[in-house]
Design an enzyme around this catalytic site. Sequence first.
Site, short mmCIF file in Angstrom:
data_model
loop_
_atom_site.label_atom_id
_atom_site.label_comp_id
_atom_site.label_asym_id
_atom_site.label_seq_id
_atom_site.Cartn_x
_atom_site.Cartn_y
_atom_site.Cartn_z
N CYS A 81 0.83 -1.20 0.00
CA CYS A 81 0.00 0.00 0.00
C CYS A 81 0.87 1.25 0.00
CB CYS A 81 -1.02 -0.02 1.15
SG CYS A 81 -2.33 1.20 0.90
N HIS B 237 -3.70 -4.86 0.00
CA HIS B 237 -3.34 -5.31 1.34
C HIS B 237 -3.47 -6.82 1.44
CE1 HIS B 237 -2.77 -1.59 3.67
NE2 HIS B 237 -3.73 -1.05 2.94
N GLU C 27 -2.06 -8.76 3.42
CA GLU C 27 -2.04 -9.21 4.82
C GLU C 27 -3.45 -9.23 5.41
OE1 GLU C 27 -1.44 -6.23 3.85
OE2 GLU C 27 -2.27 -4.83 5.33
#
Length: 237
Positions: free
Chosen positions: A107, A210, A212
């Site tokens: 990001c 993202h 994660e």
Amino acid sequence: MRPIIGLTHSLQGNEDSVYTPTSYPNAIIEAGGTPIFLPVTSDPELLSQYLDMVDGILFTGGDDIDPQFFGENQIWGCGEVIPKRDECEIRLCRMALERKTPVLGICRGIQLLNVALGGTLYQDLASQKKDSIRHQQQQRSRYGSHPVALSNGSRLAGIYGRNSVMVNSHHHQAVKDAAEALAVTALSPDGVIEGIEMPGHPFFVGVQWHPERQVQNPEDTEHIKLFRAFVDACRPA
Ligand code: MN
């Protein structure tokens, strides 16, 4: 031995508190790495010691990058910036590059890699790229909201094992002009750059999404691949 991955973090309050979502270290742990945090500093000696301690660096998300670092004044759509974090991470990124330390940017992290190498950003997609799709999704971040096309033969296409993947989208800034040393390897349907990598480098990759947070979706099997590839690239030879 689990590779040690240094994670950057954000600052909160009066820049007197450390802030970062736990999804970053959790994804590194799940992928087989050992995460440690690297406190903000601009001292080159400290940054050099950080690099001695780690096998790779994850540049995490957070606030906007101050446009002064790519030679622009702030426009009205630019959000909050924390110049001392930017300065720290730009230095760290350039030093990591000298040592060929593996690097992953997420990001804000992709934007940071690009700016550190001389590229520019959209300060605000909504005002500077009016034909762009919605890049601030309303659904939860463990779900993707738009696809990205991955370039044939790129590292990202190799990691995901396909040429398109659904990604979440929580950004209003984006890479505008990619730095000369970087290849653009992921694009959203409106042409916004969502992935960059440095050809020939052991691992220098940035993604605008993202992953994660998508790994927190128990049904998602795609995005852990990116963390596994990164952690594997960080294993000392
Ligand atoms: Mn997006």
